[in-house]
Design an enzyme around this catalytic site. Structure first.
Site, PDB file in Angstrom:
ATOM      1  N   LEU A  33       0.719  -1.285   0.042  1.00  0.00           N
ATOM      2  CA  LEU A  33      -0.009   0.035   0.026  1.00  0.00           C
ATOM      3  C   LEU A  33       0.652   1.250  -0.012  1.00  0.00           C
ATOM      4  CD1 LEU A  33      -2.917  -0.970   2.681  1.00  0.00           C
ATOM      5  CD2 LEU A  33      -2.510  -1.310  -0.056  1.00  0.00           C
ATOM      6  N   HIS A  34       0.159   2.338  -0.646  1.00  0.00           N
ATOM      7  CA  HIS A  34       0.800   3.769  -0.809  1.00  0.00           C
ATOM      8  C   HIS A  34      -0.274   4.743  -0.441  1.00  0.00           C
ATOM      9  CE1 HIS A  34      -0.602   3.688  -4.624  1.00  0.00           C
ATOM     10  NE2 HIS A  34       0.267   2.655  -5.065  1.00  0.00           N
ATOM     11  N   HIS A  37      -3.559   4.427  -2.300  1.00  0.00           N
ATOM     12  CA  HIS A  37      -4.589   3.344  -1.829  1.00  0.00           C
ATOM     13  C   HIS A  37      -5.238   4.164  -0.579  1.00  0.00           C
ATOM     14  CE1 HIS A  37      -1.705  -0.048  -3.551  1.00  0.00           C
ATOM     15  NE2 HIS A  37      -2.656  -0.102  -3.944  1.00  0.00           N
ATOM     16  N   LYS A 150      -6.023   5.808 -11.725  1.00  0.00           N
ATOM     17  CA  LYS A 150      -4.749   5.442 -12.260  1.00  0.00           C
ATOM     18  C   LYS A 150      -5.079   4.485 -13.150  1.00  0.00           C
ATOM     19  CE  LYS A 150      -0.378   4.134 -11.980  1.00  0.00           C
ATOM     20  NZ  LYS A 150      -0.522   2.653 -11.681  1.00  0.00           N
TER      21      LYS A 150
HETATM   22  P1  AMP Z   1      -3.602  -2.097  -6.739  1.00  0.00           P
HETATM   23  O1  AMP Z   1      -3.373  -2.459  -5.363  1.00  0.00           O
HETATM   24  O2  AMP Z   1      -2.516  -1.448  -7.620  1.00  0.00           O
HETATM   25  O3  AMP Z   1      -4.584  -3.227  -7.581  1.00  0.00           O
HETATM   26  O4  AMP Z   1      -4.593  -0.943  -6.767  1.00  0.00           O
HETATM   27  C1  AMP Z   1      -5.826  -0.690  -5.920  1.00  0.00           C
HETATM   28  C2  AMP Z   1      -6.677   0.243  -6.091  1.00  0.00           C
HETATM   29  O5  AMP Z   1      -5.997   1.502  -5.854  1.00  0.00           O
HETATM   30  C3  AMP Z   1      -7.100   0.276  -7.546  1.00  0.00           C
HETATM   31  O6  AMP Z   1      -8.331   1.039  -7.820  1.00  0.00           O
HETATM   32  C4  AMP Z   1      -5.979   1.242  -8.182  1.00  0.00           C
HETATM   33  O7  AMP Z   1      -6.517   2.222  -9.296  1.00  0.00           O
HETATM   34  C5  AMP Z   1      -5.968   2.304  -7.003  1.00  0.00           C
HETATM   35  N1  AMP Z   1      -4.759   3.046  -7.220  1.00  0.00           N
HETATM   36  C6  AMP Z   1      -3.316   2.669  -7.419  1.00  0.00           C
HETATM   37  N2  AMP Z   1      -2.466   3.614  -7.365  1.00  0.00           N
HETATM   38  C7  AMP Z   1      -3.065   4.899  -7.401  1.00  0.00           C
HETATM   39  C8  AMP Z   1      -2.808   6.126  -7.477  1.00  0.00           C
HETATM   40  N3  AMP Z   1      -1.347   6.346  -7.573  1.00  0.00           N
HETATM   41  N4  AMP Z   1      -3.535   7.005  -7.194  1.00  0.00           N
HETATM   42  C9  AMP Z   1      -5.041   6.642  -7.049  1.00  0.00           C
HETATM   43  N5  AMP Z   1      -5.504   5.291  -7.002  1.00  0.00           N
HETATM   44  C10 AMP Z   1      -4.563   4.484  -7.143  1.00  0.00           C
END
Ligand code: AMP
Length: 283
Positions: A33-34, A37, A150
């Site tokens: 997570l960042h 998220h 994103k």
């Molecule tokens: P992931 O863990 O990469 O599958 O992402 C989980 C959710 O967080 C997804 O809906 C992504 O689009 C969203 N997400 C990932 N990176 C970002 C970001 N930099 N800004 C906004 N939402 C993000």
């Protein structure tokens, strides 16, 4: 924060809350997570009584085994971050809990959205995404679910799935969260080498120039301009750049006045594949 690893346990816990008329916001993630998220979780906290976050690295949405194996896992830190934004429930199932012994995707028809952009380069990716998100919606039964712009194509595909399958959940799109130098936050950024990390902000810098150019130049010209710019970047390899209409995600030929457009990009920085996009003004 409550943590559950089985469908049975989380369902039974959430049922007690639903019986008390509590609303549920859901943020599905793959962990590592960042702050991108966290921005989704904060938005969910504002609108819902209870926020559920899932961390699950979904094998069926990876087209490359190497990417799946190397996907970063930082559960200890994830837990700290989740607590810092007062996440209520963490769902942390195993692959077996979700797929049993049959790790495969359902086939979806997203009216062609799945064949554009990412769909051309990541075979089966959106069937995997559809499968896992639908499964999670059935387990959590959220009132609202939050997805980042994103992954704009993913967001549009989830909205389509909800409409086509008449799922009772509201999909909320959230803005892209960026590092100070403009690089879109991503779990994969931690895997960039130092030189590639330094080179990567060029992606967003170029997108911002595209946004400017879109006022005066046509899409074909801009696409060629971007392709040429990347040819001069030894550390970044452009996979695709396209300007597309937001609803159909189809590459545009000519601008139409009442439509919304976005520029989409996928770039390899060494072995790491990065994606980004930007809303374009159409006036
Ligand atoms: P992931 O863990 O990469 O599958 O992402 C989980 C959710 O967080 C997804 O809906 C992504 O689009 C969203 N997400 C990932 N990176 C970002 C970001 N930099 N800004 C906004 N939402 C993000």
């Amino acid at each position: 924060m409550k943590v559950f690893a089985t469908k049975k346990e989380i369902k039974s816990y959430l049922l007690t809350l639903k019986n008390k008329k509590k609303t549920i916001g859901f943020v599905p993630t793959m962990g590592a997570l960042h702050h991108g998220h966290l921005s989704l979780i904060k938005k969910a906290k504002k609108k819902n009584d209870v926020v559920v976050v899932s961390i699950f690295v979904n094998p069926t949405q990876f087209d490359k085994k190497e990417d799946l194996i190397n996907y970063p896992k930082t559960l200890k830190n994830d837990t700290i971050l989740l607590k810092s934004v007062s996440c209520d429930v963490l769902f942390l199932p195993s692959v077996k809990e979700i797929y049993n012994d049959n790790i495969s995707s359902q086939k979806f028809d997203f009216d062609g959205l799945e064949h554009q952009m990412e769909g051309k380069f990541r075979e089966g990716h959106f069937d995997g995404v559809g499968t896992i998100v639908k499964t999670f919606f059935e387990i959590v039964e959220p009132n609202r679910a939050y997805f980042g712009q994103k992954d704009f194509q993913q967001l549009q595909i989830i909205k389509k799935m909800v409409r086509k399958h008449r799922l009772d959940v509201k999909i909320k799109g959230c803005p892209i969260f960026r590092e100070e130098d403009g690089l879109a936050m991503s779990s994969r950024n931690t895997r960039l080498t130092e030189v590639h990390r330094k080179a990567a902000p060029f992606i967003y810098k170029t997108l911002k120039k595209v946004r400017k150019k879109f006022g005066t130049e046509n899409a074909n010209y801009i696409t060629e301009w971007v392709e040429n710019k990347f040819k001069k970047q030894p550390l970044l390899e452009l996979e695709y750049f396209t300007i597309a209409e937001e609803k159909s995600l189809k590459t545009i030929k000519n601008k139409e006045s009442n439509k919304k457009y976005r520029a989409f990009i996928a770039v390899f920085a060494g072995k790491i594949r990065l994606i980004d996009n930007i809303r374009l003004k159409n006036d």
